[in-house]
Design an enzyme around this catalytic site. Structure first.
Site, PDB file in Angstrom:
ATOM      1  CD  GLU A  37      -2.563   1.792   0.502  1.00 45.12           C
ATOM      2  OE1 GLU A  37      -3.560   1.115   0.220  1.00 45.12           O
ATOM      3  OE2 GLU A  37      -2.284   2.867  -0.074  1.00 45.12           O
ATOM      4  CB  CYS A 163     -20.898   5.068  -3.821  1.00 38.16           C
ATOM      5  SG  CYS A 163     -22.399   5.479  -2.908  1.00 38.16           S
ATOM      6  CB  CYS A 343     -27.018   2.525  -2.294  1.00 39.60           C
ATOM      7  SG  CYS A 343     -26.545   4.149  -2.858  1.00 39.60           S
TER       8      CYS A 343
HETATM    9  C1  LIG Z   1     -17.996   9.913  -2.907  1.00 33.73           C
HETATM   10  C2  LIG Z   1     -18.098   8.474  -2.496  1.00 33.73           C
HETATM   11  C3  LIG Z   1     -19.180   8.050  -1.759  1.00 33.73           C
HETATM   12  C4  LIG Z   1     -19.287   6.726  -1.379  1.00 33.73           C
HETATM   13  N1  LIG Z   1     -20.356   6.357  -0.620  1.00 33.73           N
HETATM   14  C5  LIG Z   1     -20.460   5.083  -0.189  1.00 33.73           C
HETATM   15  C6  LIG Z   1     -21.525   4.703   0.667  1.00 33.73           C
HETATM   16  O1  LIG Z   1     -22.355   5.538   1.055  1.00 33.73           O
HETATM   17  N2  LIG Z   1     -21.613   3.421   1.067  1.00 33.73           N
HETATM   18  C7  LIG Z   1     -20.682   2.487   0.671  1.00 33.73           C
HETATM   19  O2  LIG Z   1     -20.799   1.332   1.076  1.00 33.73           O
HETATM   20  N3  LIG Z   1     -19.670   2.812  -0.159  1.00 33.73           N
HETATM   21  C8  LIG Z   1     -19.524   4.090  -0.583  1.00 33.73           C
HETATM   22  N4  LIG Z   1     -18.474   4.445  -1.391  1.00 33.73           N
HETATM   23  C9  LIG Z   1     -17.646   3.392  -2.010  1.00 33.73           C
HETATM   24  C10 LIG Z   1     -16.546   2.824  -1.108  1.00 33.73           C
HETATM   25  O3  LIG Z   1     -15.740   3.848  -0.596  1.00 33.73           O
HETATM   26  C11 LIG Z   1     -15.709   1.853  -1.921  1.00 33.73           C
HETATM   27  O4  LIG Z   1     -16.555   0.926  -2.567  1.00 33.73           O
HETATM   28  C12 LIG Z   1     -14.711   1.099  -1.061  1.00 33.73           C
HETATM   29  O5  LIG Z   1     -13.800   1.998  -0.486  1.00 33.73           O
HETATM   30  C13 LIG Z   1     -13.984   0.039  -1.882  1.00 33.73           C
HETATM   31  O6  LIG Z   1     -12.948  -0.539  -1.154  1.00 33.73           O
HETATM   32  P1  LIG Z   1     -11.603  -0.997  -1.884  1.00 33.73           P
HETATM   33  O7  LIG Z   1     -10.714  -1.510  -0.806  1.00 33.73           O
HETATM   34  O8  LIG Z   1     -11.920  -1.850  -3.043  1.00 33.73           O
HETATM   35  O9  LIG Z   1     -10.993   0.343  -2.479  1.00 33.73           O
HETATM   36  P2  LIG Z   1     -10.399   1.571  -1.665  1.00 33.73           P
HETATM   37  O10 LIG Z   1     -11.052   1.679  -0.342  1.00 33.73           O
HETATM   38  O11 LIG Z   1     -10.462   2.730  -2.594  1.00 33.73           O
HETATM   39  O12 LIG Z   1      -8.893   1.169  -1.386  1.00 33.73           O
HETATM   40  C14 LIG Z   1      -7.960   0.921  -2.414  1.00 33.73           C
HETATM   41  C15 LIG Z   1      -6.574   1.000  -1.790  1.00 33.73           C
HETATM   42  O13 LIG Z   1      -5.602   0.546  -2.740  1.00 33.73           O
HETATM   43  C16 LIG Z   1      -4.496   1.422  -2.697  1.00 33.73           C
HETATM   44  N5  LIG Z   1      -3.779   1.376  -3.972  1.00 33.73           N
HETATM   45  C17 LIG Z   1      -4.028   2.111  -5.086  1.00 33.73           C
HETATM   46  N6  LIG Z   1      -3.117   1.809  -6.026  1.00 33.73           N
HETATM   47  C18 LIG Z   1      -2.301   0.858  -5.505  1.00 33.73           C
HETATM   48  C19 LIG Z   1      -1.163   0.149  -5.992  1.00 33.73           C
HETATM   49  N7  LIG Z   1      -0.674   0.378  -7.221  1.00 33.73           N
HETATM   50  N8  LIG Z   1      -0.564  -0.762  -5.192  1.00 33.73           N
HETATM   51  C20 LIG Z   1      -1.064  -1.005  -3.934  1.00 33.73           C
HETATM   52  N9  LIG Z   1      -2.127  -0.349  -3.419  1.00 33.73           N
HETATM   53  C21 LIG Z   1      -2.725   0.566  -4.205  1.00 33.73           C
HETATM   54  C22 LIG Z   1      -5.121   2.786  -2.409  1.00 33.73           C
HETATM   55  O14 LIG Z   1      -4.144   3.705  -1.902  1.00 33.73           O
HETATM   56  C23 LIG Z   1      -6.194   2.424  -1.401  1.00 33.73           C
HETATM   57  O15 LIG Z   1      -5.704   2.438  -0.079  1.00 33.73           O
HETATM   58  C24 LIG Z   1     -18.291   5.785  -1.758  1.00 33.73           C
HETATM   59  C25 LIG Z   1     -17.187   6.210  -2.491  1.00 33.73           C
HETATM   60  C26 LIG Z   1     -17.074   7.546  -2.849  1.00 33.73           C
HETATM   61  C27 LIG Z   1     -15.862   8.007  -3.617  1.00 33.73           C
END
Ligand SMILES: Cc1cc2nc3c(=O)[nH]c(=O)nc-3n(C[C@H](O)[C@H](O)[C@H](O)COP(=O)(O)OP(=O)(O)OC[C@H]3O[C@@H](n4cnc5c(N)ncnc54)[C@H](O)[C@@H]3O)c2cc1C
Length: 402
Positions: A37, A163, A343
């Site tokens: 990360e 989202c 949602c």
């Molecule tokens: C405006 C907004 C509103 C939202 N509202 C909601 C809601 O109301 N309810 C809900 O359930 N969800 C909501 N979400 C969606 C939710 O935030 C995401 O679905 C969730 O964070 C997905 O988790 P993830 O671990 O897949 O991705 P993320 O949480 O985005 O984490 C990805 C991680 O990977 C890391 N990374 C990136 N590139 C690399 C790389 N090359 N190598 C290693 N690591 C890397 C990043 O730094 C980050 O830490 C919302 C999102 C947004 C933007």
């Protein structure tokens, strides 16, 4: 390049998914885990909507990455930039090669701002903002707060996004604020979505149609933002109907949501679904890669056809952790993911309805509907969003407890 390290489980991405899976693997007493990360910050993105609507502080959405990495898990502070699944290795931007027995891929989704010409030139300025970035969510609120008349435009792109409710939630929060300020009648609000209705599940679409009518919002369906002319303050939309006519809207304030896709380095990797989406290609139930059995993916970067939300991650993480553990032990997979996502649709700065559904797009309520009917905007659901869900995220989900 020489292998610099080997871990039993390597997790790419320490966001909502990566931390939840790591915590759950540790609870299963699995050792020798590393998370790759690059960021020293961890974000609770779901609250950015409330920040943009003036109902939460941006500082409450961020903590240090170090504070969320589970004990006894190694943090490799580097960005992954390629996979060699035939060799069981991940490569990093810092030049490392990291070997694994099992790999969990969850680096999130990429914001493709450049796909809408004109947007990058004006983001954060001249009334144009987006809750999809930590630095911009407070600007959204600034622009909404300072608008007293004119035209407000809220957009949603035509491909899968994280989202999918966020593009419309901010429209309702803004409209409610303008009503409170007595200026709603002076603001012409347009909400433009690519879908035939405001929401894919009819029971929620019906409820949201009433919200839209109540605020006097003009809803445009089956249209996608094509370009922005910042000098003329004009947004141009194309029709999603074959041969359909596009249209333009002037704006004084505009909330834009970018197109999104798998990170470019994932797209071009052997793990990818290929272009255009470029997600990690996994079975939608087991979360196991379709070609490489010791590779799993979840969260926004996975190809599972659910709504991309933290709520989905909460249901995927136990499945991924259990199936990774089973894979390492050579046992059958104990768990499957049914596509649950939810949602929390904030319909005002005091009300929310909770859309919960799965792969079947049937309503799958967590609360008994006879007691708490969350298909309609409710005050208690607002408190769930503002206080309950952040608590659940930081204290239970990221610790592998919920
Ligand atoms: C405006 C907004 C509103 C939202 N509202 C909601 C809601 O109301 N309810 C809900 O359930 N969800 C909501 N979400 C969606 C939710 O935030 C995401 O679905 C969730 O964070 C997905 O988790 P993830 O671990 O897949 O991705 P993320 O949480 O985005 O984490 C990805 C991680 O990977 C890391 N990374 C990136 N590139 C690399 C790389 N090359 N190598 C290693 N690591 C890397 C990043 O730094 C980050 O830490 C919302 C999102 C947004 C933007």
């Amino acid at each position: 390049m020489a292998t610099t390290a080997h871990y039993r489980v390597v997790i790419v991405g320490g966001g909502a998914a990566g931390i939840s899976v790591a915590a759950r693997l540790r609870r299963k007493k699995i050792t020798d885990i590393a998370i790759i990360e690059p960021s020293d910050k961890h974000y609770y993105q779901a609250l950015w909507t409330l920040v943009g609507g003036g109902a939460a502080k941006i500082d409450s959405t961020v903590r240090s990455e170090a504070s969320v990495i589970p004990k006894d898990v190694t943090w490799i502070r580097d960005a992954a930039d390629g996979f060699s699944p035939e060799n069981n290795t991940v490569h990093t931007a810092g030049g490392r090669t990291i070997e694994y027995d099992a790999l969990v891929v969850c680096p999130g989704i990429q914001l493709d701002w450049d796909r809408i010409p004109g947007v990058t030139d004006t983001l954060g300025r001249n009334g144009v903002s987006s809750n999809y970035r930590f630095d911009l969510a407070p600007r959204t609120w600034e622009f909404i707060r300072n608008t007293r008349s004119g035209t407000a435009v809220f957009t949603m792109p035509a491909d899968p996004i994280k989202c999918a409710g966020a593009p419309q939630k901010i429209a309702y929060l803004a409209a409610d604020y303008w009503r409170q300020q007595g200026v709603l009648k002076d603001i012409d609000i347009h909400l433009v979505v690519p879908t035939p209705r405001i929401f894919g599940v009819p029971v929620f679409a019906d409820a949201l149609d009433k919200v839209i009518a109540d605020y006097g919002i003009t809803l445009h369906t089956k249209a996608d933002l094509e370009s922005v002319d910042p000098d003329a303050r004009k947004a141009t939309f194309r029709s999603m109907d074959e041969g359909g006519a596009g249209f333009s809207l002037p704006y004084d304030v505009m909330h834009v949501v970018p197109h999104q896709s798998g990170p470019d380095w994932v797209k071009s990797s052997p793990l990818s679904t290929g272009l255009p989406t470029g997600y990690v290609e996994v079975d939608k139930t087991t979360l196991q890669h379709v070609r490489y059995p010791n590779v799993f993916a979840l969260g926004d970067a996975g190809s599972t056809p659910n709504s991309k939300t933290g709520a989905a991650v909460r249901k995927q993480a136990p499945v991924a952790a259990a199936n990774v553990a089973a894979q390492l032990a050579g046992e059958p997979f104990p768990l499957g993911y049914g596509g649950y996502a939810s949602c929390p649709l904030t319909t005002s700065r005091r009300h929310m309805l909770l859309a919960e559904f799965d792969y079947t797009l049937e309503h799958t309520p967590s609360f008994p509907t006879a007691l708490i009917d969350a298909t309609k905007p409710r005050r208690d659901m607002w408190y769930l969003k503002k206080y309950g869900l952040p608590f659940l995220y930081w204290n239970l989900m990221l610790k592998g407890l919920a």
